[in-house]
Design a protein around this motif. Sequence first.
Motif, short mmCIF file in Angstrom:
data_model
loop_
_atom_site.label_atom_id
_atom_site.label_comp_id
_atom_site.label_asym_id
_atom_site.label_seq_id
_atom_site.Cartn_x
_atom_site.Cartn_y
_atom_site.Cartn_z
N ARG A 112 0.88 -1.17 0.00
CA ARG A 112 0.00 0.00 0.00
C ARG A 112 0.91 1.21 0.00
N VAL A 113 0.71 2.08 -0.97
CA VAL A 113 1.65 3.16 -1.22
C VAL A 113 0.98 4.50 -0.94
N HIS A 114 1.76 5.45 -0.40
CA HIS A 114 1.23 6.81 -0.19
C HIS A 114 0.80 7.37 -1.55
N PRO A 115 -0.43 7.92 -1.63
CA PRO A 115 -0.97 8.33 -2.94
C PRO A 115 -0.03 9.21 -3.76
N GLU A 116 0.61 10.16 -3.10
CA GLU A 116 1.48 11.09 -3.83
C GLU A 116 2.79 10.43 -4.29
N ARG A 117 3.04 9.19 -3.83
CA ARG A 117 4.28 8.48 -4.17
C ARG A 117 4.04 7.31 -5.12
N ASP A 150 -4.18 2.86 -4.60
CA ASP A 150 -2.70 2.85 -4.54
C ASP A 150 -2.16 1.58 -3.90
N ASP A 184 8.00 5.62 -0.01
CA ASP A 184 6.85 5.32 -0.89
C ASP A 184 5.77 4.50 -0.18
N ALA A 186 3.39 2.67 2.55
CA ALA A 186 2.70 2.82 3.83
C ALA A 186 2.61 1.49 4.55
#
Length: 201
Positions: A112-117, A150, A184, A186
Amino acid sequence: MLVKWIRCTVTDPRGFEQGQRRWAGLLGEPGFRGQGGGWSRSRRNVAHVFAFWESRPFYDSFMARAHDRLAAAQAGTFKDMQAKLFEYRFDVRTGFEPRFGDADVVRVAHSRVHPERAEHFALMQEKVWNPAMAGSPGMLRGMFGEAPGDEFLVLSMWQSAAERGKYRPERIERLSLRAQTDADVAALAGDVVQLEPSWTV
C-alpha cells in the motif's frame, strides 16, 4: 490482464485440496488464462491462489455464471478469505505468462503506497527492482499489478526456494535505499508460496 489473488486459512486441508482440483472446470471459460497456487512456507495452513483473466468483463461474466458452482466444493474448508483484483501493468523480467508448471515457488509482495508516491513507486519497480530481480539466478518471470487505492502486487516465479533464498537481505536493503521504498510504502506484506502442481489449471 486481470490478476485475482486469494489468501485464506485452511481448516480442512484434505477437503480444501479436493475442492481445489474442481477448479479444473475453469478450462474453456472465455477469457480465462491460468490459475495456480499452494501453501505459505512461513504460515501454517495459509493457502494462496492466483488466477489470471484476459480482462475484467470476462472475469465478471464468470463470477456471475459459473463461480458459485465451482466454489461450492470448498465450502466449509477455510476461513478468513481475502480476495483482491489487480490490473497487470508490466512484466518483471520479460514475457510474463500465467504458467506454473516450471516454477517451484512464487514470491508475492503486496504494497500500500502513499498516494502522492504511487508513480514514483511504479517507476522504481521498473528501473531498480526489475533489473535486480531479472538478474537473480532461478528467477523465471514475474508481473507488477495495480489496484484502486494505490495498492500494488509484485508476483515473481522461481525455479526453487533455494534460488529465491540467494536474493539476500543485504542486497534487498541496498536496493530499498536506492528506490526510496520507505518513503513510498505505507504498508508491505509478503509471502513465499510453495506451489502445489495439482492446483494448476
